[in-house]
Design a protein around this motif. Sequence first.
Motif, short mmCIF file in Angstrom:
data_model
loop_
_atom_site.label_atom_id
_atom_site.label_comp_id
_atom_site.label_asym_id
_atom_site.label_seq_id
_atom_site.Cartn_x
_atom_site.Cartn_y
_atom_site.Cartn_z
N LEU A 122 0.79 -1.17 0.33
CA LEU A 122 -0.04 0.02 -0.55
C LEU A 122 1.39 1.48 -0.28
O LEU A 122 0.39 2.71 0.15
N GLY A 123 2.57 0.96 0.05
CA GLY A 123 3.25 2.32 0.16
C GLY A 123 3.31 2.92 1.57
O GLY A 123 3.26 4.08 1.45
N LEU A 124 2.51 2.48 2.23
CA LEU A 124 2.27 3.34 3.56
C LEU A 124 3.32 3.12 4.58
O LEU A 124 4.38 2.00 5.19
N ALA A 125 4.39 5.02 5.29
CA ALA A 125 5.75 4.34 5.70
C ALA A 125 4.84 3.75 7.18
O ALA A 125 6.39 3.31 7.60
N ARG A 126 3.70 3.99 7.71
CA ARG A 126 3.47 3.88 9.02
C ARG A 126 1.83 3.09 8.66
O ARG A 126 1.30 4.28 8.25
N THR A 127 1.40 2.87 9.48
CA THR A 127 0.12 2.60 9.52
C THR A 127 -0.61 2.38 10.54
O THR A 127 -0.51 2.58 11.94
N ASP A 128 -2.35 3.04 10.97
CA ASP A 128 -2.51 3.12 12.11
C ASP A 128 -3.84 1.58 11.66
O ASP A 128 -3.52 1.00 10.60
N LEU A 129 -2.95 1.05 13.29
CA LEU A 129 -3.64 -0.35 12.90
C LEU A 129 -4.83 -0.32 14.49
O LEU A 129 -4.76 -0.54 15.56
N LEU A 130 -5.85 -1.50 14.00
CA LEU A 130 -6.90 -2.11 14.52
C LEU A 130 -7.22 -2.83 14.03
O LEU A 130 -6.88 -4.12 13.36
N ALA A 131 -7.42 -4.13 15.46
CA ALA A 131 -7.62 -5.77 15.26
C ALA A 131 -8.82 -6.32 16.52
O ALA A 131 -8.98 -5.66 17.43
N HIS A 132 -9.66 -6.98 16.03
CA HIS A 132 -10.43 -7.75 16.66
C HIS A 132 -10.11 -9.19 17.54
O HIS A 132 -9.43 -9.98 16.19
N SER A 133 -10.73 -9.70 18.49
CA SER A 133 -10.98 -10.71 18.82
C SER A 133 -9.29 -11.44 18.31
O SER A 133 -8.38 -10.69 18.92
N GLY A 134 -9.42 -12.80 18.51
CA GLY A 134 -7.52 -13.26 17.28
C GLY A 134 -7.06 -12.40 17.26
O GLY A 134 -5.49 -12.15 17.09
N GLY A 135 -7.21 -11.73 15.62
CA GLY A 135 -6.68 -10.59 15.41
C GLY A 135 -5.77 -9.78 16.15
O GLY A 135 -4.65 -9.48 16.18
N ALA A 136 -6.46 -9.71 17.51
CA ALA A 136 -5.09 -9.48 18.44
C ALA A 136 -3.77 -8.92 18.67
O ALA A 136 -3.04 -8.72 18.93
N ASN A 137 -3.59 -10.57 18.81
CA ASN A 137 -2.89 -11.69 18.39
C ASN A 137 -1.34 -10.76 17.41
O ASN A 137 -0.70 -11.68 17.96
N LEU A 138 -2.27 -11.71 16.73
CA LEU A 138 -1.44 -10.17 15.23
C LEU A 138 -0.90 -9.46 15.61
O LEU A 138 0.09 -9.13 15.13
N ALA A 139 -1.68 -8.86 15.81
CA ALA A 139 -1.04 -7.19 15.74
C ALA A 139 -0.28 -6.93 17.06
O ALA A 139 0.33 -5.94 17.01
N ALA A 140 -0.39 -8.01 18.25
CA ALA A 140 0.79 -8.08 18.82
C ALA A 140 1.72 -8.23 18.75
O ALA A 140 3.02 -7.42 18.75
#
Length: 318
Positions: A84-102
């Motif tokens: 996506l060409g993003l230098a950095r991104t805000d991130l939202l995660a739900h449920s088990g996706g929070a493990n991946l975000a962490a």
Amino acid sequence: MPTYPAPDGTLLAYRTIGDGDPLLCLPGGPADSRYLGDLGGLARHRRLILPDLRGTGRSAVPEDTASYRCDRLVDDVEALRAHLGLARTDLLAHSGGANLAARYVARYPERTGRLALIGPGARAVGIDVSGATRRELALLRKDEPWFPEAFAALEAVSRGVGGAADRAALAPFFCGRWDTAAREHHEAGQPRNPDAVAHFGADGAFDPEATRTALGTFAGPVLLLAGEFDLNSPPTMVAGFAELFPDATLVVQPGAGHYPWIDDPARFVATVAEFLDAGAAVTAADAPVRTPTVRPHARGGAVRRTARRRSRADAARM
């Protein structure tokens, strides 16, 4: 539906909804990200980027089932950010996706702006939920017409004797209200790929001690939002998760279950949009020394707790 190649060549799909600054949204499950919808109207405030994790939704099934492991999915998230060409991104995660975000934030803190964890799972940081905690939370719903059957199923599952029918009967506990729309949404969010589920948390997927240490140095602001009645991610567990970050805000959404954007879209969007649109974060090094505080609230109001901890630099000077 746009696609991008993962580092191992697996073709992965994602959707975009809305306009504005991008917000990368990681689903739980692992399941088709369509159950997130537009997150109750959050797409009016941000351009939501909703990937289907490998082997789910429109994304291809990988040749190597071991690549479903949570730590290896971090590479897919990073590949999407680069695509996506993003230098950095805000991130939202739900449920088990929070493990991946962490795990992503632990590895790529410099690529992460604001972080919002919604009804988060906490296996990645080694926080468990006791049967007693779930039982206590379930009893808050004792006046619901579906409660006797669902509670009997919870007791069976807690004793280790519950089967598939019992686990299915727990569904009302995950929703703030249990009507036709809630039933349909809950069903749409169920995983369809047993291999993805089985390998997500396989040996080596998580390193709680290292992840906790890394999150303790993450300078970005973090929102952790829990549903008042969420049996999957009880508010007490989410509060423990919040304590791991130097700059975290805990919000408990009244009357909500595991899908707070479905139970009260307006409240959910107001809370998350306010967090995402807030000014620049105070860095961990500059943050004042504070202990967690809870604002007094009426029965209908959300609990908010803000926690900031000393930075490592501050600790070293003492």
